[in-house]
Write an enzyme that holds these catalytic residues in place. Structure first.
Site, PDB file in Angstrom:
ATOM      1  N   ARG A 149       0.835  -1.190   0.000  1.00  0.00           N
ATOM      2  CA  ARG A 149       0.000   0.000   0.000  1.00  0.00           C
ATOM      3  C   ARG A 149       0.878   1.251   0.000  1.00  0.00           C
ATOM      4  O   ARG A 149       2.028   1.208   0.424  1.00  0.00           O
ATOM      5  CB  ARG A 149      -0.912   0.015   1.232  1.00  0.00           C
ATOM      6  CG  ARG A 149      -1.806  -1.219   1.370  1.00  0.00           C
ATOM      7  CD  ARG A 149      -2.579  -1.171   2.685  1.00  0.00           C
ATOM      8  NE  ARG A 149      -3.481  -2.321   2.841  1.00  0.00           N
ATOM      9  CZ  ARG A 149      -3.150  -3.450   3.461  1.00  0.00           C
ATOM     10  NH1 ARG A 149      -1.929  -3.586   3.990  1.00  0.00           N
ATOM     11  NH2 ARG A 149      -4.015  -4.442   3.573  1.00  0.00           N
ATOM     12  N   LYS A 173      -1.413  -2.456   8.255  1.00  0.00           N
ATOM     13  CA  LYS A 173      -2.549  -1.994   9.046  1.00  0.00           C
ATOM     14  C   LYS A 173      -2.573  -2.683  10.408  1.00  0.00           C
ATOM     15  O   LYS A 173      -2.212  -3.847  10.534  1.00  0.00           O
ATOM     16  CB  LYS A 173      -3.857  -2.299   8.310  1.00  0.00           C
ATOM     17  CG  LYS A 173      -4.080  -1.452   7.065  1.00  0.00           C
ATOM     18  CD  LYS A 173      -5.433  -1.755   6.459  1.00  0.00           C
ATOM     19  CE  LYS A 173      -5.728  -0.861   5.263  1.00  0.00           C
ATOM     20  NZ  LYS A 173      -7.056  -1.153   4.674  1.00  0.00           N
ATOM     21  N   HIS A 246      -2.877   2.127  -5.730  1.00  0.00           N
ATOM     22  CA  HIS A 246      -3.725   0.945  -5.586  1.00  0.00           C
ATOM     23  C   HIS A 246      -3.885   0.188  -6.902  1.00  0.00           C
ATOM     24  O   HIS A 246      -4.076  -1.031  -6.900  1.00  0.00           O
ATOM     25  CB  HIS A 246      -5.088   1.333  -5.011  1.00  0.00           C
ATOM     26  CG  HIS A 246      -5.477   0.491  -3.834  1.00  0.00           C
ATOM     27  ND1 HIS A 246      -4.790   0.492  -2.635  1.00  0.00           N
ATOM     28  CD2 HIS A 246      -6.469  -0.422  -3.678  1.00  0.00           C
ATOM     29  CE1 HIS A 246      -5.345  -0.357  -1.797  1.00  0.00           C
ATOM     30  NE2 HIS A 246      -6.354  -0.931  -2.405  1.00  0.00           N
ATOM     31  N   ARG A 249      -1.069  -2.016  -7.018  1.00  0.00           N
ATOM     32  CA  ARG A 249      -1.331  -3.135  -6.091  1.00  0.00           C
ATOM     33  C   ARG A 249      -2.223  -4.173  -6.771  1.00  0.00           C
ATOM     34  O   ARG A 249      -1.975  -5.378  -6.698  1.00  0.00           O
ATOM     35  CB  ARG A 249      -1.995  -2.589  -4.830  1.00  0.00           C
ATOM     36  CG  ARG A 249      -2.270  -3.600  -3.709  1.00  0.00           C
ATOM     37  CD  ARG A 249      -2.652  -2.816  -2.461  1.00  0.00           C
ATOM     38  NE  ARG A 249      -3.312  -3.617  -1.451  1.00  0.00           N
ATOM     39  CZ  ARG A 249      -2.682  -4.355  -0.530  1.00  0.00           C
ATOM     40  NH1 ARG A 249      -1.368  -4.430  -0.539  1.00  0.00           N
ATOM     41  NH2 ARG A 249      -3.365  -5.023   0.378  1.00  0.00           N
ATOM     42  N   HIS A 272      -3.507  -9.023   3.416  1.00  0.00           N
ATOM     43  CA  HIS A 272      -4.953  -9.095   3.624  1.00  0.00           C
ATOM     44  C   HIS A 272      -5.271  -9.956   4.849  1.00  0.00           C
ATOM     45  O   HIS A 272      -4.718 -11.051   4.986  1.00  0.00           O
ATOM     46  CB  HIS A 272      -5.654  -9.711   2.406  1.00  0.00           C
ATOM     47  CG  HIS A 272      -5.809  -8.766   1.269  1.00  0.00           C
ATOM     48  ND1 HIS A 272      -6.004  -9.186  -0.034  1.00  0.00           N
ATOM     49  CD2 HIS A 272      -5.808  -7.407   1.215  1.00  0.00           C
ATOM     50  CE1 HIS A 272      -6.112  -8.137  -0.820  1.00  0.00           C
ATOM     51  NE2 HIS A 272      -5.999  -7.055  -0.089  1.00  0.00           N
ATOM     52  N   TYR A 281      -9.526 -10.927  -7.056  1.00  0.00           N
ATOM     53  CA  TYR A 281      -8.611 -10.982  -8.197  1.00  0.00           C
ATOM     54  C   TYR A 281      -8.794 -12.256  -9.021  1.00  0.00           C
ATOM     55  O   TYR A 281      -8.375 -12.301 -10.172  1.00  0.00           O
ATOM     56  CB  TYR A 281      -7.161 -10.878  -7.713  1.00  0.00           C
ATOM     57  CG  TYR A 281      -6.882  -9.570  -7.013  1.00  0.00           C
ATOM     58  CD1 TYR A 281      -6.793  -8.384  -7.734  1.00  0.00           C
ATOM     59  CD2 TYR A 281      -6.735  -9.517  -5.637  1.00  0.00           C
ATOM     60  CE1 TYR A 281      -6.556  -7.176  -7.096  1.00  0.00           C
ATOM     61  CE2 TYR A 281      -6.492  -8.314  -4.991  1.00  0.00           C
ATOM     62  CZ  TYR A 281      -6.413  -7.153  -5.720  1.00  0.00           C
ATOM     63  OH  TYR A 281      -6.188  -5.965  -5.080  1.00  0.00           O
TER      64      TYR A 281
END
Length: 300
Positions: A149, A173, A246, A249, A272, A281
């Site tokens: 990210r 995150k 993004h 990404r 994730h 995806y």
């Protein structure tokens, strides 16, 4: 209104310190809550404690009658639900009026990505004899080569790069850390930048920073600046496409799966928390395979 701002300020501090949310995430939360606060003002309500489920239903009607997409409405309600949950937890409210509010079903959009030929054009844009060009090339190679990210990219320190095992420590995150492999192209671009361009940029500032990526003043690069850099690269190329961190990404994940990478491996590389976030995806790769089949099979 000052009491409302105090409550919002406390929540923003909670998101930043306890939840370790990115500045962009915090900005979205604040905009969503301030939008509701403006709605409250229109309804002559000056305290979050006075918000009722009836008012929430009225707000939902207003949102649905506006031009907001279902995804935006869902995000706003989710932000407000978290905010009121926080106020309830801190003892400032006795209830959460958004707890019963149902979220609209999100529209499923396939992630936009670039093809390999388009990526090759982007990699040919940056001037490698220029400090900023070396930096921009390193950013482009890193974002595409790792799928990280933009906030993760900006938080990388020089010491986070392990040149011996060819990997980089990513702080994701929720304070979660992960090691991501560095490919030969990314490693080469980063090495060129550190040994050349970065030293030149660092001289622009009296202070010394440990951040890998510096701006033209020798200070840590911001996420907004990275987006501007990518826009500049697109303008210099002959491509007529939209690009953002993004999108790179998405491109990383799509190309990995197209070449047969394991879904769970891609999940781990992307950071994730849930496999469902990565599974979007697979729809792209299925479309890719179908296109190949239709073009190649004699009885397609």
């Amino acid at each position: 209104m000052s009491n409302l701002r105090d409550n919002i300020g406390m929540f923003m501090e909670y998101l930043s310190i306890e939840k370790n949310c990115s500045p962009l995430t915090i900005e979205h939360y604040e905009k969503d809550i301030m939008h509701f606060a403006a709605f409250m003002k229109q309804q002559a309500i000056s305290d979050f404690a006075a918000v009722s489920y009836v008012l929430v239903r009225h707000y939902l009607v207003v949102l649905h009658e506006s031009s907001y997409s279902r995804n935006t409405v869902a995000r706003k309600i989710s932000s407000l639900r978290s905010f009121f949950k926080f106020l309830n937890r801190e003892g400032m409210l006795s209830h959460n009026p958004f707890a019963m509010a149902s979220l609209p079903k999100k529209g499923r959009q396939l992630p936009h990505f670039l093809y390999e030929e388009e990526m090759k054009q982007l990699f040919s844009v940056c001037r490698l004899d220029d400090p900023l060009g070396q930096r921009n090339q390193a950013i482009l190679e890193l974002l595409y080569g790792t799928g990280i990210r933009v906030a993760e990219c900006c938080s990388i320190l020089i010491k986070d790069i392990d040149f011996f095992v060819e990997s980089v420590l990513i702080k994701g995150k929720g304070r979660k850390e992960r090691f991501v492999p560095l490919g030969s192209f990314a490693l080469s671009a980063i090495t060129r930048y550190i040994e050349g361009g970065r030293n030149e940029l660092a001289k622009k500032s009296e202070k010394r920073f440990d951040s890998l990526f510096l701006n033209y003043r020798g200070e840590p690069l911001s996420a907004r600046s990275v987006r501007n850099i990518l826009n500049s690269i697109i303008e210099q190329s002959s491509l007529n496409v939209h690009i953002s961190p993004h999108v790179l990404r998405h491109t990383f994940a799509t190309h990995m799966l197209n070449e047969g990478a394991d879904l769970r491996a891609v999940q781990e590389l992307l950071g994730h928390a849930h496999l469902s976030s990565t599974q979007v995806y697979t729809h792209v790769t299925k479309d890719h395979l179908k296109k190949i089949y239709n073009n190649a099979h004699p009885r397609a």
